[in-house]
Scaffold this active site. Sequence first.
Site, PDB file in Angstrom:
ATOM      1  N   GLU A  34       0.871  -1.184   0.000  1.00  0.00           N
ATOM      2  CA  GLU A  34       0.000   0.000   0.000  1.00  0.00           C
ATOM      3  C   GLU A  34       0.901   1.226   0.000  1.00  0.00           C
ATOM      4  O   GLU A  34       1.797   1.338   0.823  1.00  0.00           O
ATOM      5  CB  GLU A  34      -0.894  -0.030   1.251  1.00  0.00           C
ATOM      6  CG  GLU A  34      -1.581   1.284   1.593  1.00  0.00           C
ATOM      7  CD  GLU A  34      -2.496   1.821   0.478  1.00  0.00           C
ATOM      8  OE1 GLU A  34      -3.368   1.086   0.012  1.00  0.00           O
ATOM      9  OE2 GLU A  34      -2.285   2.997   0.064  1.00  0.00           O
ATOM     10  N   GLY A  48     -22.554   3.685   2.506  1.00  0.00           N
ATOM     11  CA  GLY A  48     -23.867   3.178   2.100  1.00  0.00           C
ATOM     12  C   GLY A  48     -24.116   1.743   2.492  1.00  0.00           C
ATOM     13  O   GLY A  48     -24.869   1.461   3.416  1.00  0.00           O
ATOM     14  N   GLY A  49     -23.461   0.825   1.810  1.00  0.00           N
ATOM     15  CA  GLY A  49     -23.687  -0.583   2.098  1.00  0.00           C
ATOM     16  C   GLY A  49     -23.235  -1.445   0.951  1.00  0.00           C
ATOM     17  O   GLY A  49     -22.527  -0.992   0.054  1.00  0.00           O
ATOM     18  N   HIS A 243     -20.822  12.433  -6.702  1.00  0.00           N
ATOM     19  CA  HIS A 243     -21.799  12.052  -5.671  1.00  0.00           C
ATOM     20  C   HIS A 243     -22.641  13.282  -5.393  1.00  0.00           C
ATOM     21  O   HIS A 243     -22.108  14.369  -5.182  1.00  0.00           O
ATOM     22  CB  HIS A 243     -21.080  11.604  -4.400  1.00  0.00           C
ATOM     23  CG  HIS A 243     -22.023  10.996  -3.387  1.00  0.00           C
ATOM     24  ND1 HIS A 243     -22.929  11.749  -2.685  1.00  0.00           N
ATOM     25  CD2 HIS A 243     -22.213   9.724  -2.981  1.00  0.00           C
ATOM     26  CE1 HIS A 243     -23.628  10.951  -1.887  1.00  0.00           C
ATOM     27  NE2 HIS A 243     -23.211   9.707  -2.055  1.00  0.00           N
ATOM     28  N   GLU A 256     -26.203   8.425   0.876  1.00  0.00           N
ATOM     29  CA  GLU A 256     -27.486   8.324   0.200  1.00  0.00           C
ATOM     30  C   GLU A 256     -28.574   7.730   1.100  1.00  0.00           C
ATOM     31  O   GLU A 256     -29.760   7.925   0.865  1.00  0.00           O
ATOM     32  CB  GLU A 256     -27.253   7.356  -0.968  1.00  0.00           C
ATOM     33  CG  GLU A 256     -27.946   7.664  -2.216  1.00  0.00           C
ATOM     34  CD  GLU A 256     -27.313   6.839  -3.350  1.00  0.00           C
ATOM     35  OE1 GLU A 256     -26.128   7.044  -3.654  1.00  0.00           O
ATOM     36  OE2 GLU A 256     -28.015   5.995  -3.904  1.00  0.00           O
ATOM     37  N   ARG A 259     -31.316   9.996   2.351  1.00  0.00           N
ATOM     38  CA  ARG A 259     -32.482  10.121   1.466  1.00  0.00           C
ATOM     39  C   ARG A 259     -33.278   8.823   1.451  1.00  0.00           C
ATOM     40  O   ARG A 259     -34.499   8.840   1.521  1.00  0.00           O
ATOM     41  CB  ARG A 259     -32.021  10.483   0.041  1.00  0.00           C
ATOM     42  CG  ARG A 259     -31.695  11.959  -0.120  1.00  0.00           C
ATOM     43  CD  ARG A 259     -31.032  12.231  -1.459  1.00  0.00           C
ATOM     44  NE  ARG A 259     -29.645  11.787  -1.479  1.00  0.00           N
ATOM     45  CZ  ARG A 259     -29.023  11.242  -2.516  1.00  0.00           C
ATOM     46  NH1 ARG A 259     -29.673  11.048  -3.641  1.00  0.00           N
ATOM     47  NH2 ARG A 259     -27.766  10.890  -2.433  1.00  0.00           N
ATOM     48  N   ARG A 280     -27.368   8.538  -9.100  1.00  0.00           N
ATOM     49  CA  ARG A 280     -26.477   9.622  -8.698  1.00  0.00           C
ATOM     50  C   ARG A 280     -26.248  10.640  -9.801  1.00  0.00           C
ATOM     51  O   ARG A 280     -26.178  11.842  -9.546  1.00  0.00           O
ATOM     52  CB  ARG A 280     -25.130   9.038  -8.261  1.00  0.00           C
ATOM     53  CG  ARG A 280     -25.253   8.331  -6.947  1.00  0.00           C
ATOM     54  CD  ARG A 280     -23.966   7.684  -6.540  1.00  0.00           C
ATOM     55  NE  ARG A 280     -24.114   7.197  -5.167  1.00  0.00           N
ATOM     56  CZ  ARG A 280     -23.227   6.449  -4.557  1.00  0.00           C
ATOM     57  NH1 ARG A 280     -22.124   6.079  -5.186  1.00  0.00           N
ATOM     58  NH2 ARG A 280     -23.426   6.064  -3.314  1.00  0.00           N
ATOM     59  N   HIS A 382     -16.697  11.499  -7.110  1.00  0.00           N
ATOM     60  CA  HIS A 382     -16.825  10.402  -6.154  1.00  0.00           C
ATOM     61  C   HIS A 382     -16.274   9.070  -6.640  1.00  0.00           C
ATOM     62  O   HIS A 382     -15.634   8.348  -5.883  1.00  0.00           O
ATOM     63  CB  HIS A 382     -18.306  10.233  -5.821  1.00  0.00           C
ATOM     64  CG  HIS A 382     -18.579   9.242  -4.731  1.00  0.00           C
ATOM     65  ND1 HIS A 382     -17.979   9.342  -3.498  1.00  0.00           N
ATOM     66  CD2 HIS A 382     -19.363   8.148  -4.681  1.00  0.00           C
ATOM     67  CE1 HIS A 382     -18.394   8.341  -2.737  1.00  0.00           C
ATOM     68  NE2 HIS A 382     -19.227   7.597  -3.433  1.00  0.00           N
ATOM     69  N   HIS A 383     -16.543   8.728  -7.883  1.00  0.00           N
ATOM     70  CA  HIS A 383     -16.174   7.379  -8.334  1.00  0.00           C
ATOM     71  C   HIS A 383     -15.818   7.437  -9.808  1.00  0.00           C
ATOM     72  O   HIS A 383     -16.464   8.132 -10.579  1.00  0.00           O
ATOM     73  CB  HIS A 383     -17.352   6.424  -8.124  1.00  0.00           C
ATOM     74  CG  HIS A 383     -17.017   4.984  -8.382  1.00  0.00           C
ATOM     75  ND1 HIS A 383     -16.608   4.122  -7.376  1.00  0.00           N
ATOM     76  CD2 HIS A 383     -17.009   4.258  -9.522  1.00  0.00           C
ATOM     77  CE1 HIS A 383     -16.381   2.927  -7.905  1.00  0.00           C
ATOM     78  NE2 HIS A 383     -16.613   2.989  -9.197  1.00  0.00           N
ATOM     79  N   ARG A 422     -22.309   4.230 -11.569  1.00  0.00           N
ATOM     80  CA  ARG A 422     -22.395   3.161 -10.575  1.00  0.00           C
ATOM     81  C   ARG A 422     -23.532   3.425  -9.599  1.00  0.00           C
ATOM     82  O   ARG A 422     -23.697   4.545  -9.123  1.00  0.00           O
ATOM     83  CB  ARG A 422     -21.078   3.067  -9.792  1.00  0.00           C
ATOM     84  CG  ARG A 422     -21.145   2.075  -8.656  1.00  0.00           C
ATOM     85  CD  ARG A 422     -19.830   1.926  -7.945  1.00  0.00           C
ATOM     86  NE  ARG A 422     -19.423   3.083  -7.181  1.00  0.00           N
ATOM     87  CZ  ARG A 422     -19.928   3.446  -6.006  1.00  0.00           C
ATOM     88  NH1 ARG A 422     -20.901   2.746  -5.451  1.00  0.00           N
ATOM     89  NH2 ARG A 422     -19.465   4.512  -5.381  1.00  0.00           N
ATOM     90  N   ALA A 427     -20.389  -0.656  -5.111  1.00  0.00           N
ATOM     91  CA  ALA A 427     -18.922  -0.648  -5.048  1.00  0.00           C
ATOM     92  C   ALA A 427     -18.412  -1.693  -4.063  1.00  0.00           C
ATOM     93  O   ALA A 427     -17.505  -2.471  -4.371  1.00  0.00           O
ATOM     94  CB  ALA A 427     -18.392   0.728  -4.671  1.00  0.00           C
TER      95      ALA A 427
END
Length: 449
Positions: A34, A48-49, A243, A256, A259, A280, A382-383, A422, A427
């Site tokens: 790393e 998020g999840g 995002h 998110e 919301r 998004r 964001h992504h 996405r 993710a």
Amino acid sequence: PQDTVNVVVVGSGGAGFSASVSAHDKGASVILIEKEPVIGGNAKLAAGGMNAAWTDQQKAKGIEDSLELMTKDTMKGGRNLNDPALVDVLVSHSKGSVDWMTAMGADLSDVGRMGGASVNRTHRPTGGAGVGAHVIQVLYDNAVKRDIDMRMNTRGIEILKDNSGKVKGLLVKGMYKGYYWIKADAVILATGGFAKNNERVSKLDPKLKGFVSTNQPGATGDGIDVAANAGAAMQDLQYIQAHPTLSVKGGVMVTEAVRGNGAILVNREGKRFVNEITTRDKAAAAILEQTGKTAFLIFDDSVRKSLKKIDKYIGLGVVPSADSLVKLGKLENIDGKALTETVARYNSLVTSGKDTDFERPNLPRALNEGNYYAIEVTPGVHHTMGGVKIDTKAEILDAKKQVIPGLYGAGEVTGGVHGANRLGGNAISDIITFGRLAGEEAASYSKKK
Ligand code: ADP
């Protein structure tokens, strides 16, 4: 070479850790490097999840889902530009990945909803712990238990190949040791995306020039260059996601799930302007059309109580609250009268069960309990959806669509899984599934060699 192993993994996000643990469990010796001084990449920031369909956790809550529906939502969210074969891997492995993480000690028992999903399928810890930090902690603990060699402050510089074009190792640069090479049969690139590198981002999408980013400092995309130098083909680099809800005052991403659990979005004029749980790309574009290019997340104590994470934002001191919407409007310079009418109208839609104004598909609760809150938000980079081209075994392909023997890729460094956009929750699912797959494939390749 300084060291000899079966597999070197580059990057310590969710993809890198999943790859390291699974390669080890398939009998491979592993070194994980790393470049940053800390582990976890962007994955540890994920709030998020983890999306998955047909899981025990969903069944326990009476949620009906199917692989077909998750596939449809993912393809639609990605504007059908996703690689269908990779989406098939993502979806068909999603339950297995939740089970794999659960067996290693993760808690993914709460199931919520993120934008673009037709049903609740975003798995996260019950009690509101951030999913990314939790997943990384579990993977790290499992890597420690397996005594995997982890080296921070160590950057992957160049893939080394033998005369026949097969990977034979990786040139690295350690902060203290300097340059050295690790002899290995296989290298797995799990180096994440490049959302923090605005120069690279704005070259690919000029609209995003000068945008802030939600990402950690290491998300610069140098893994893309390492892969390109080794002959990897790229795909979809131009698709970069903003995002929609970065806190203007706090500089942090507001999940998110706020919301999803019932907050609405209003503009400075106090009016709703979008289906809050659309994808998004659409939510971000809608916010940029509002006065000052910002909007406000508005919610009450019932939403606050439903999601522990909200207390963290409040703890940052960036969430004004008041016991009436008129007072709240004054604090944030929002039209309070219009805001009061907007919330009353929204509550009547919740009662009727149908959002005839903006077609919001879920209306979890009326906003009428206790205090009201406002978080001013604006989109942030964001992504990055694009990246190195992989096949369904996480093997990296060259421009002629031939496998580069011994080179694997997983997670945000790859392209194709998410198409042009996405979905929230996809993710974590991507990095666990493809990380694990890359680890297994690299280990068995090494054994055969
Ligand atoms: P993913 O979500 O795909 O797992 P993350 O962003 O979470 O990706 O993690 C990627 C990690 O890879 C980050 O911690 C980043 O600092 C690290 N990284 C990026 N480039 C290199 C490199 N050249 N050498 C070593 N580590 C790298």
